[in-house]
Design a protein around this motif. Structure first.
Motif, PDB file in Angstrom:
ATOM      1  N   ARG A   1     -72.420  -3.631  49.794  1.00 11.84           N
ATOM      2  CA  ARG A   1     -71.580  -2.846  49.105  1.00 11.84           C
ATOM      3  C   ARG A   1     -70.465  -2.392  50.183  1.00 11.84           C
ATOM      4  O   ARG A   1     -70.825  -2.019  51.250  1.00 11.84           O
ATOM      5  CB  ARG A   1     -72.392  -1.830  48.674  1.00 11.84           C
ATOM      6  CG  ARG A   1     -71.378  -0.966  47.725  1.00 11.84           C
ATOM      7  CD  ARG A   1     -72.394   0.109  47.058  1.00 11.84           C
ATOM      8  NE  ARG A   1     -73.444  -0.397  45.946  1.00 11.84           N
ATOM      9  CZ  ARG A   1     -74.285   0.295  45.351  1.00 11.84           C
ATOM     10  NH1 ARG A   1     -74.054   1.499  45.292  1.00 11.84           N
ATOM     11  NH2 ARG A   1     -75.243  -0.323  44.458  1.00 11.84           N
ATOM     12  N   GLU A   2     -69.327  -2.455  49.592  1.00  9.73           N
ATOM     13  CA  GLU A   2     -68.136  -1.841  50.480  1.00  9.73           C
ATOM     14  C   GLU A   2     -67.288  -0.867  49.780  1.00  9.73           C
ATOM     15  O   GLU A   2     -66.976  -1.192  48.463  1.00  9.73           O
ATOM     16  CB  GLU A   2     -67.351  -3.387  50.912  1.00  9.73           C
ATOM     17  CG  GLU A   2     -66.747  -3.969  49.813  1.00  9.73           C
ATOM     18  CD  GLU A   2     -65.847  -5.145  50.244  1.00  9.73           C
ATOM     19  OE1 GLU A   2     -65.740  -5.454  51.649  1.00  9.73           O
ATOM     20  OE2 GLU A   2     -65.348  -5.928  49.352  1.00  9.73           O
TER      21      GLU A   2
ATOM     22  N   ASN B   1     -65.905  16.774  45.241  1.00 11.39           N
ATOM     23  CA  ASN B   1     -65.013  16.645  46.382  1.00 11.39           C
ATOM     24  C   ASN B   1     -64.294  15.392  46.511  1.00 11.39           C
ATOM     25  O   ASN B   1     -63.023  15.440  46.385  1.00 11.39           O
ATOM     26  CB  ASN B   1     -66.050  16.875  47.789  1.00 11.39           C
ATOM     27  CG  ASN B   1     -65.410  16.772  49.014  1.00 11.39           C
ATOM     28  OD1 ASN B   1     -64.062  16.761  49.044  1.00 11.39           O
ATOM     29  ND2 ASN B   1     -66.082  16.867  50.050  1.00 11.39           N
ATOM     30  N   VAL B   2     -64.968  14.191  46.455  1.00  8.65           N
ATOM     31  CA  VAL B   2     -64.513  13.179  46.575  1.00  8.65           C
ATOM     32  C   VAL B   2     -64.880  12.115  45.274  1.00  8.65           C
ATOM     33  O   VAL B   2     -66.037  12.049  44.976  1.00  8.65           O
ATOM     34  CB  VAL B   2     -64.789  12.188  47.859  1.00  8.65           C
ATOM     35  CG1 VAL B   2     -63.904  10.935  48.061  1.00  8.65           C
ATOM     36  CG2 VAL B   2     -64.193  13.300  48.915  1.00  8.65           C
ATOM     37  N   MET B   3     -64.163  11.174  44.916  1.00  8.26           N
ATOM     38  CA  MET B   3     -64.532  10.349  44.019  1.00  8.26           C
ATOM     39  C   MET B   3     -64.006   8.824  44.302  1.00  8.26           C
ATOM     40  O   MET B   3     -63.067   8.746  45.194  1.00  8.26           O
ATOM     41  CB  MET B   3     -64.234  10.523  42.372  1.00  8.26           C
ATOM     42  CG  MET B   3     -64.387  11.922  41.897  1.00  8.26           C
ATOM     43  SD  MET B   3     -63.925  12.019  40.102  1.00  8.26           S
ATOM     44  CE  MET B   3     -65.451  10.965  39.383  1.00  8.26           C
ATOM     45  N   GLY B   4     -64.845   7.907  44.156  1.00  9.95           N
ATOM     46  CA  GLY B   4     -64.330   6.651  44.556  1.00  9.95           C
ATOM     47  C   GLY B   4     -64.910   5.291  43.928  1.00  9.95           C
ATOM     48  O   GLY B   4     -65.768   5.733  42.878  1.00  9.95           O
ATOM     49  N   TRP B   5     -64.528   4.252  44.415  1.00  9.07           N
ATOM     50  CA  TRP B   5     -65.052   2.891  43.963  1.00  9.07           C
ATOM     51  C   TRP B   5     -65.652   2.235  45.168  1.00  9.07           C
ATOM     52  O   TRP B   5     -64.859   2.018  46.037  1.00  9.07           O
ATOM     53  CB  TRP B   5     -63.986   2.151  43.083  1.00  9.07           C
ATOM     54  CG  TRP B   5     -63.657   2.766  42.019  1.00  9.07           C
ATOM     55  CD1 TRP B   5     -62.658   3.825  41.408  1.00  9.07           C
ATOM     56  CD2 TRP B   5     -64.458   2.710  40.432  1.00  9.07           C
ATOM     57  NE1 TRP B   5     -62.595   4.156  40.138  1.00  9.07           N
ATOM     58  CE2 TRP B   5     -63.661   3.478  39.584  1.00  9.07           C
ATOM     59  CE3 TRP B   5     -65.385   1.924  40.076  1.00  9.07           C
ATOM     60  CZ2 TRP B   5     -64.160   3.455  38.275  1.00  9.07           C
ATOM     61  CZ3 TRP B   5     -65.873   1.807  38.786  1.00  9.07           C
ATOM     62  CH2 TRP B   5     -64.872   2.917  37.894  1.00  9.07           C
ATOM     63  N   TYR B   6     -66.712   1.640  44.865  1.00 12.39           N
ATOM     64  CA  TYR B   6     -67.017   0.531  45.755  1.00 12.39           C
ATOM     65  C   TYR B   6     -67.394  -0.675  44.911  1.00 12.39           C
ATOM     66  O   TYR B   6     -67.572  -0.637  43.796  1.00 12.39           O
ATOM     67  CB  TYR B   6     -68.508   1.175  46.403  1.00 12.39           C
ATOM     68  CG  TYR B   6     -68.145   2.359  47.326  1.00 12.39           C
ATOM     69  CD1 TYR B   6     -67.931   3.601  46.921  1.00 12.39           C
ATOM     70  CD2 TYR B   6     -68.438   2.087  48.824  1.00 12.39           C
ATOM     71  CE1 TYR B   6     -67.800   4.817  47.639  1.00 12.39           C
ATOM     72  CE2 TYR B   6     -68.190   3.335  49.453  1.00 12.39           C
ATOM     73  CZ  TYR B   6     -67.796   4.602  48.772  1.00 12.39           C
ATOM     74  OH  TYR B   6     -67.384   5.448  49.926  1.00 12.39           O
ATOM     75  N   ARG B   7     -67.614  -1.789  45.780  1.00 12.29           N
ATOM     76  CA  ARG B   7     -67.945  -3.231  45.214  1.00 12.29           C
ATOM     77  C   ARG B   7     -69.242  -3.691  46.100  1.00 12.29           C
ATOM     78  O   ARG B   7     -69.208  -3.677  47.222  1.00 12.29           O
ATOM     79  CB  ARG B   7     -66.755  -3.960  45.029  1.00 12.29           C
ATOM     80  CG  ARG B   7     -66.201  -4.443  46.159  1.00 12.29           C
ATOM     81  CD  ARG B   7     -64.733  -5.195  45.515  1.00 12.29           C
ATOM     82  NE  ARG B   7     -64.216  -5.692  47.122  1.00 12.29           N
ATOM     83  CZ  ARG B   7     -63.001  -6.195  46.869  1.00 12.29           C
ATOM     84  NH1 ARG B   7     -62.345  -6.166  45.844  1.00 12.29           N
ATOM     85  NH2 ARG B   7     -62.416  -6.637  47.847  1.00 12.29           N
ATOM     86  N   GLN B   8     -69.730  -4.715  45.249  1.00 14.13           N
ATOM     87  CA  GLN B   8     -70.747  -5.492  45.888  1.00 14.13           C
ATOM     88  C   GLN B   8     -70.682  -6.803  45.278  1.00 14.13           C
ATOM     89  O   GLN B   8     -71.070  -7.016  44.326  1.00 14.13           O
ATOM     90  CB  GLN B   8     -72.210  -4.994  45.869  1.00 14.13           C
ATOM     91  CG  GLN B   8     -73.276  -5.566  46.483  1.00 14.13           C
ATOM     92  CD  GLN B   8     -74.576  -4.868  46.816  1.00 14.13           C
ATOM     93  OE1 GLN B   8     -74.599  -3.883  45.880  1.00 14.13           O
ATOM     94  NE2 GLN B   8     -75.325  -5.226  47.776  1.00 14.13           N
ATOM     95  N   ALA B   9     -70.316  -7.786  45.984  1.00 13.50           N
ATOM     96  CA  ALA B   9     -70.384  -9.110  45.670  1.00 13.50           C
ATOM     97  C   ALA B   9     -71.654  -9.699  45.722  1.00 13.50           C
ATOM     98  O   ALA B   9     -72.517  -9.278  46.757  1.00 13.50           O
ATOM     99  CB  ALA B   9     -69.325  -9.979  46.565  1.00 13.50           C
TER     100      ALA B   9
END
Length: 119
Positions: A45-46, A32-40
């Motif tokens: 995680r955002e 359905n959806v693909m994406g990127w998240y990040r965590q500093a």
């Protein structure tokens, strides 16, 4: 099972560019959806960007990052330009997948790839 494998992280100077790629494999019927998240470090995680019927971007990356997807290959790419030190984080690929033999979409995550922006 579904696996997400990321590649493309590394060390880059401020103002530089990096491209992250993620490939999904396994018993996939549909994504359905693909994406990127990040965590500093020390932060939650955002969301960075997602792509499904539409694309969304975090305000902090609009105009600098671009997400794209190849549905035939089940891959998602994040082109990151004009990188800033505050973009330093572990970047995670996410996909909402319908597995064979199931009736609901579920979220899957990659193992993460480190992006460090520093001079």
């Amino acid at each position: 099972q579904v696996q997400l494998v990321e590649s493309g992280g590394g060390l880059v100077q401020p103002g530089g560019s990096l491209t992250l790629s993620c490939a999904a494999s396994g018993s996939i019927v549909s994504i359905n959806v693909m994406g990127w998240y990040r965590q500093a470090q020390g932060k939650q995680r955002e969301l960075v960007a997602t792509i499904g019927g539409a694309t969304t971007y975090a305000d902090s990356v609009k105009g600098r990052f671009s997400i794209s997807r190849d549905n035939a290959k089940n891959t998602v790419t994040l082109q990151m330009n004009s990188l800033k030190p505050e973009d330093t984080a572990v970047y995670y690929c996410n996909a909402r997948v319908l597995r064979s033999g199931t009736i609901r979409f579920s979220d899957y995550w990659g193992q993460g790839t480190q992006v460090t922006v520093s001079s």
